[in-house]
Scaffold this motif. Structure first.
Motif, mmCIF file in Angstrom:
data_model
loop_
_atom_site.group_PDB
_atom_site.id
_atom_site.type_symbol
_atom_site.label_atom_id
_atom_site.label_comp_id
_atom_site.label_asym_id
_atom_site.label_seq_id
_atom_site.Cartn_x
_atom_site.Cartn_y
_atom_site.Cartn_z
ATOM 1 N N LYS A 1 0.011 -7.366 -5.286
ATOM 2 C CA LYS A 1 -1.151 -6.479 -5.318
ATOM 3 C C LYS A 1 -0.696 -5.128 -4.807
ATOM 4 C CE LYS A 1 -5.789 -7.095 -3.703
ATOM 5 N NZ LYS A 1 -6.626 -7.689 -2.640
ATOM 6 N N ILE B 1 -4.961 -0.956 -7.374
ATOM 7 C CA ILE B 1 -6.255 -0.583 -6.806
ATOM 8 C C ILE B 1 -6.096 0.857 -6.324
ATOM 9 C CG2 ILE B 1 -7.921 -1.043 -4.963
ATOM 10 C CD1 ILE B 1 -6.764 -4.000 -5.076
ATOM 11 N N CYS C 1 3.840 4.118 -8.101
ATOM 12 C CA CYS C 1 2.842 3.086 -8.451
ATOM 13 C C CYS C 1 3.240 2.323 -9.712
ATOM 14 C CB CYS C 1 1.460 3.705 -8.651
ATOM 15 S SG CYS C 1 0.762 4.476 -7.200
ATOM 16 N N ALA D 1 0.863 -1.186 0.000
ATOM 17 C CA ALA D 1 0.000 0.000 0.000
ATOM 18 C C ALA D 1 0.893 1.227 0.000
ATOM 19 C CB ALA D 1 -0.908 0.004 1.224
ATOM 20 N N TYR E 1 -2.053 -1.196 -3.618
ATOM 21 C CA TYR E 1 -3.046 -0.162 -3.320
ATOM 22 C C TYR E 1 -2.334 1.183 -3.460
ATOM 23 C CZ TYR E 1 -5.929 -3.702 -0.937
ATOM 24 O OH TYR E 1 -6.693 -4.808 -0.627
ATOM 25 N N CYS E 2 -2.891 2.069 -4.277
ATOM 26 C CA CYS E 2 -2.373 3.424 -4.409
ATOM 27 C C CYS E 2 -3.414 4.350 -3.803
ATOM 28 C CB CYS E 2 -2.124 3.775 -5.874
ATOM 29 S SG CYS E 2 -0.818 2.775 -6.623
ATOM 30 N N VAL E 3 -3.055 4.988 -2.700
ATOM 31 C CA VAL E 3 -3.999 5.782 -1.920
ATOM 32 C C VAL E 3 -3.597 7.250 -1.935
ATOM 33 C CG1 VAL E 3 -5.023 6.090 0.375
ATOM 34 C CG2 VAL E 3 -4.353 3.784 -0.387
ATOM 35 N N THR F 1 -8.446 4.305 5.639
ATOM 36 C CA THR F 1 -8.616 3.701 4.316
ATOM 37 C C THR F 1 -9.603 2.538 4.395
ATOM 38 O OG1 THR F 1 -6.892 2.009 4.516
ATOM 39 C CG2 THR F 1 -6.172 4.226 3.837
ATOM 40 N N ILE G 1 -8.760 -0.310 3.122
ATOM 41 C CA ILE G 1 -7.904 -1.496 3.004
ATOM 42 C C ILE G 1 -8.210 -2.415 4.188
ATOM 43 C CG2 ILE G 1 -5.514 -2.334 2.995
ATOM 44 C CD1 ILE G 1 -4.727 0.429 1.756
ATOM 45 N N LEU H 1 -7.420 4.158 -4.511
ATOM 46 C CA LEU H 1 -8.363 4.571 -3.479
ATOM 47 C C LEU H 1 -8.242 6.066 -3.225
ATOM 48 C CD1 LEU H 1 -7.762 1.635 -0.951
ATOM 49 C CD2 LEU H 1 -9.584 1.830 -2.664
#
Length: 173
Positions: free
Chosen positions: A51, A73, A42, A32, A53-55, A82, A84, A75
């Protein structure tokens, strides 16, 4: 894209901050990136993680990140809270972002929530004395990070470039 975003994604950045020089040996599992901005990291993370997660709370920057890769993913959320799942992330990455976060304590609590028990935090940030970067009064030192991330220990430091430092913090068991 505005001038600042173009600068963040420029090919010149790779000359002094090249993620492919250090990410391959650090990244594994579920990652993440909190505060991903326009997605500079990213686009590299997806090559090495199972996997990603780009927040980011800035919707416009997140749209730019989406244009660089579709394999993450995305967000549009604050790093303080988050969606997540709890204990689902192997690595949390802060690349030039944690120093900008307003409520560092809440972000820290969120990191502990989403990380697996054996999880790591990777920090890439500006050296205090670097001639480039954000205002010096908001920069954080290695010691500042170790104070904030008190439930973690410094597992290793890694070379990023002339203006940045890199830390891997491991959760204490």
């Amino acid at each position: 894209m505005d001038k600042f975003v173009t600068h963040l994604l420029s090919k010149d950045r790779k000359k002094f901050e090249d993620p492919e020089k250090f990410l391959p040996s650090l990244i594994h599992g579920v990652v993440a990136e909190l505060g991903c901005g326009p997605g500079y990291y990213c686009q590299y993370l997806i090559k090495y993680a199972e996997k990603v997660y780009c927040v980011d709370k800035n919707k416009e920057l997140l749209e730019v990140a989406k244009s660089l890769t579709r394999d993450a993913i995305f967000l549009n959320e604050d790093a303080c809270k988050t969606s997540i799942p709890t204990s689902s992330v192997d690595i949390v990455l802060f690349a030039n972002s944690f120093h900008d976060m307003r409520d560092k304590t809440k972000v820290y609590e969120e990191v502990k929530r989403i990380l697996k028990p054996e999880g790591e935090v990777i920090i890439v940030d500006w050296k205090k004395d670097a001639s480039l970067g954000p205002p010096k009064n908001i920069r954080m030192s290695k010691e500042d990070y170790l104070r904030v991330f008190s439930d973690f220990y410094l597992e290793k430091e890694f070379e990023v470039g002339p203006y940045h430092f890199g830390l891997v913090l491991k959760r204490r068991s």
